[in-house]
Motif scaffolding. Structure first.
Motif, PDB file in Angstrom:
ATOM      1  N   SER A  73     -26.685 -14.215  35.135  1.00 45.64           N
ATOM      2  CA  SER A  73     -27.004 -15.057  33.978  1.00 45.64           C
ATOM      3  C   SER A  73     -27.081 -14.217  32.707  1.00 45.64           C
ATOM      4  CB  SER A  73     -28.349 -15.756  34.172  1.00 45.64           C
ATOM      5  OG  SER A  73     -28.396 -16.392  35.411  1.00 45.64           O
ATOM      6  N   ILE A  74     -27.616 -13.019  32.857  1.00 45.70           N
ATOM      7  CA  ILE A  74     -27.943 -12.183  31.694  1.00 45.70           C
ATOM      8  C   ILE A  74     -27.318 -10.803  31.848  1.00 45.70           C
ATOM      9  CG2 ILE A  74     -29.853 -11.184  30.327  1.00 45.70           C
ATOM     10  CD1 ILE A  74     -29.989 -14.231  30.554  1.00 45.70           C
ATOM     11  N   TYR A  75     -26.868 -10.240  30.726  1.00 46.22           N
ATOM     12  CA  TYR A  75     -26.464  -8.842  30.724  1.00 46.22           C
ATOM     13  C   TYR A  75     -27.328  -8.114  29.704  1.00 46.22           C
ATOM     14  CZ  TYR A  75     -23.293  -5.186  32.126  1.00 46.22           C
ATOM     15  OH  TYR A  75     -22.770  -4.072  32.705  1.00 46.22           O
ATOM     16  N   LEU A  76     -27.943  -7.030  30.135  1.00 48.07           N
ATOM     17  CA  LEU A  76     -28.856  -6.322  29.249  1.00 48.07           C
ATOM     18  C   LEU A  76     -28.158  -5.136  28.600  1.00 48.07           C
ATOM     19  CD1 LEU A  76     -31.703  -6.009  28.101  1.00 48.07           C
ATOM     20  CD2 LEU A  76     -32.355  -4.799  30.190  1.00 48.07           C
ATOM     21  N   VAL A  77     -28.265  -5.068  27.263  1.00 44.78           N
ATOM     22  CA  VAL A  77     -27.675  -3.962  26.497  1.00 44.78           C
ATOM     23  C   VAL A  77     -28.832  -3.151  25.910  1.00 44.78           C
ATOM     24  CG1 VAL A  77     -26.285  -3.399  24.465  1.00 44.78           C
ATOM     25  CG2 VAL A  77     -25.587  -5.280  25.994  1.00 44.78           C
ATOM     26  N   LYS A 125     -19.026 -11.887  32.380  1.00 44.92           N
ATOM     27  CA  LYS A 125     -19.022 -13.359  32.269  1.00 44.92           C
ATOM     28  C   LYS A 125     -20.431 -13.956  32.269  1.00 44.92           C
ATOM     29  CE  LYS A 125     -14.546 -13.701  34.607  1.00 44.92           C
ATOM     30  NZ  LYS A 125     -14.036 -13.713  35.976  1.00 44.92           N
ATOM     31  N   ALA A 126     -21.433 -13.110  31.979  1.00 42.52           N
ATOM     32  CA  ALA A 126     -22.814 -13.613  31.887  1.00 42.52           C
ATOM     33  C   ALA A 126     -22.925 -14.633  30.760  1.00 42.52           C
ATOM     34  CB  ALA A 126     -23.775 -12.452  31.646  1.00 42.52           C
ATOM     35  N   ASP A 127     -23.943 -15.483  30.835  1.00 43.83           N
ATOM     36  CA  ASP A 127     -24.142 -16.478  29.774  1.00 43.83           C
ATOM     37  C   ASP A 127     -24.670 -15.837  28.497  1.00 43.83           C
ATOM     38  OD1 ASP A 127     -23.407 -18.519  31.505  1.00 43.83           O
ATOM     39  OD2 ASP A 127     -25.449 -18.704  32.289  1.00 43.83           O
ATOM     40  N   PHE A 128     -25.638 -14.926  28.663  1.00 48.37           N
ATOM     41  CA  PHE A 128     -26.278 -14.312  27.499  1.00 48.37           C
ATOM     42  C   PHE A 128     -26.318 -12.791  27.620  1.00 48.37           C
ATOM     43  CE2 PHE A 128     -28.274 -18.467  28.078  1.00 48.37           C
ATOM     44  CZ  PHE A 128     -28.081 -19.024  26.825  1.00 48.37           C
ATOM     45  N   MET A 156     -21.341  -3.873  25.111  1.00 50.42           N
ATOM     46  CA  MET A 156     -20.998  -5.273  24.810  1.00 50.42           C
ATOM     47  C   MET A 156     -19.718  -5.675  25.539  1.00 50.42           C
ATOM     48  SD  MET A 156     -23.322  -6.850  23.295  1.00 50.42           S
ATOM     49  CE  MET A 156     -22.437  -8.398  23.118  1.00 50.42           C
ATOM     50  N   LYS A 157     -18.797  -4.733  25.649  1.00 47.53           N
ATOM     51  CA  LYS A 157     -17.560  -5.004  26.397  1.00 47.53           C
ATOM     52  C   LYS A 157     -17.888  -5.322  27.856  1.00 47.53           C
ATOM     53  CE  LYS A 157     -13.690  -2.568  24.336  1.00 47.53           C
ATOM     54  NZ  LYS A 157     -13.178  -1.206  24.230  1.00 47.53           N
TER      55      LYS A 157
END
Ligand SMILES: [Zn+2]
Ligand SMILES: [Zn+2]
Length: 420
Positions: free
Chosen positions: A330-334, A378-381, A371-372
């Motif tokens: 669901s989430i990708y953390l940067v 394909k996470a939502d946020f 960010m890439k």
């Protein structure tokens, strides 16, 4: 970068880019078995080899040529299971499941092993799903088992299949019929393949099942088993047909289905793909009233079916059906900078503790590369945490679908994501 070692011949890896298809089918199978109140049984991958020799039959291809048989360090003769029914019946007898409530309706999932010549759609380790109902000779049970297989294929969305049914009678009918077949095939003896010449002596019905072209041609005109059923088997077969009609399950009668294994009797059925060519059986099943006795138990009738994952996936791909989509977080953390990176572990754990799936790439440092990775996931946020956000106890939440972003309180992040 190909390494020195390869997967053993005839086997394959289920890669992370494919495994969701296997999971999808497993889940659909579990769902449909639940609708029928079947419960899972898990038996070992290897068994005493005698179990297969006594059930499948010592003169069968499976035992004679294809079984992975070995001795363990104490000299016990073991075999990797080539099929699922005999182990289930072995366990049924051993554990007295006939005496326990609701223990006669069983399903299994897992790998089977046969030392077969590898070809498209055929492997030495292959994956099967199967159902066994060990309790009754009632044709209503046959019909219900067939309806389970039917509903499973329907629920997967498969349209291109046909249910073919047959009755192969009981030992009482078979005696006459074997003699009839013998008389029919004997003039063609020199045209039959070497396997069939042996089969004609031991089990003439299996000549009907031979895949060799010349044998097939000769078998096409052989007398039909259905003309030799005794009264009991005839009534059993008509009842199965009436029941299928009652349940709106279309079928055709195919007198050529004999099933390769010796312990089958009466109902035999296959779900066949009409457009796949030679390897076209999706599910094969039938009644095996003699199996329990052959494995040293008391007489206990049973009926079941099994099918392979590989061919099912092939069929679904041919029909361009959905497998429910790949797994995405669901989430990708940067996390930007060392402080944020350290804090990210705490935040990841907090999100995961709250049931939110989240991924991060610790190897990537710059905003750009992270960010890439977020977009590729394909996470939502994406949640973006830098030194500045940390000092103000905030975090940026970016909607990766439309690019909109919002600054939110770091303490509120779980609640915020739950609402989104
Ligand atoms: Zn009979
Ligand atoms: Zn043959």
């Amino acid at each position: 970068m190909a390494g020195k070692y390869k997967v053993p011949r005839g086997t394959f890896d289920i890669l992370p880019t494919e495994s969701y298809k296997w999971q999808f089918i497993t889940e659909k199978f579990r769902q449909v078995t639940k609708l029928f109140n079947y419960r899972e049984i898990v038996t070992p991958i290897f068994e005493s080899s005698e179990i297969f020799e006594r059930s499948v039959g010592e003169d069968s291809d499976i035992v004679e040529k294809e079984m992975y048989k070995f001795e363990d360090k104490k000299g016990r003769s073991l075999a990797l299971r080539p099929e699922g029914t005999a182990p289930v019946v072995r366990s049924f007898i051993e554990n007295g499941l006939n005496l326990q409530p609701n223990a006669s309706k069983l399903y299994y999932l897992g790998p089977m092993f046969r030392y077969d010549r590898p070809q498209k759609g055929r492997y030495r380790q292959f994956y099967q799903y199967g159902v066994e109902n060990i309790s009754s000779n009632d044709p209503f049970v046959d019909s219900e088992v067939i309806s389970l297989a039917y509903l499973f294929l329907k629920n997967l969305g498969i349209a291109d299949f046909e249910l073919q049914i047959n009755s192969i009678g009981c030992s009482n009918c078979t005696k006459d019929y074997d003699a009839v077949l013998n008389r029919y095939f004997t003039p063609f003896l020199s045209d039959l393949c070497s396997d069939c010449r042996k089969r004609l002596v031991k089990n003439p019905k299996r000549v009907l099942d031979c895949k060799v072209k010349t044998c097939k041609k000769i078998a096409a005109k052989a007398p039909s088993m259905l003309d030799y059923l005794d009264k009991n088997c005839n009534e059993h077969f008509s009842q199965v047909q009436d029941n299928l009609k009652l349940m709106d399950i279309p079928f055709v009668i195919n007198p050529k289905i004999v099933r390769g294994l010796d312990y089958y009797s009466q109902t035999a059925f296959e779900f066949v793909v009409t457009s796949l060519g030679a390897q076209n059986t999706l599910i094969g099943g039938g009644r095996y009233d003699g199996l329990s006795e052959q494995l040293g138990g008391k007489q206990m009738p049973g009926v079941g079916f099994a099918g392979g994952f590989e061919r099912l996936i092939q069929s679904m791909e041919n029909e361009k059906l959905s497998f429910g989509g790949e797994q995405i977080p669901s989430i990708y953390l940067v996390a930007l900078g060392n402080k944020a990176r350290v804090y990210s572990l705490k935040l990841l754990m907090e999100l995961r503790r709250n049931g939110i799936s989240v991924d991060i790439d610790f190897d990537k440092i710059s905003m750009n590369s992270q960010m890439k990775a977020a977009n590729r996931s394909k996470a939502d946020f994406a949640l973006i945490l830098g030194a500045e956000e940390l000092t103000t106890q905030s975090i940026i939440c970016k909607d990766l679908k439309n690019g909109e972003q919002e600054k939110i309180n770091l303490k509120e992040v779980v609640n915020y994501l739950r609402i989104r």
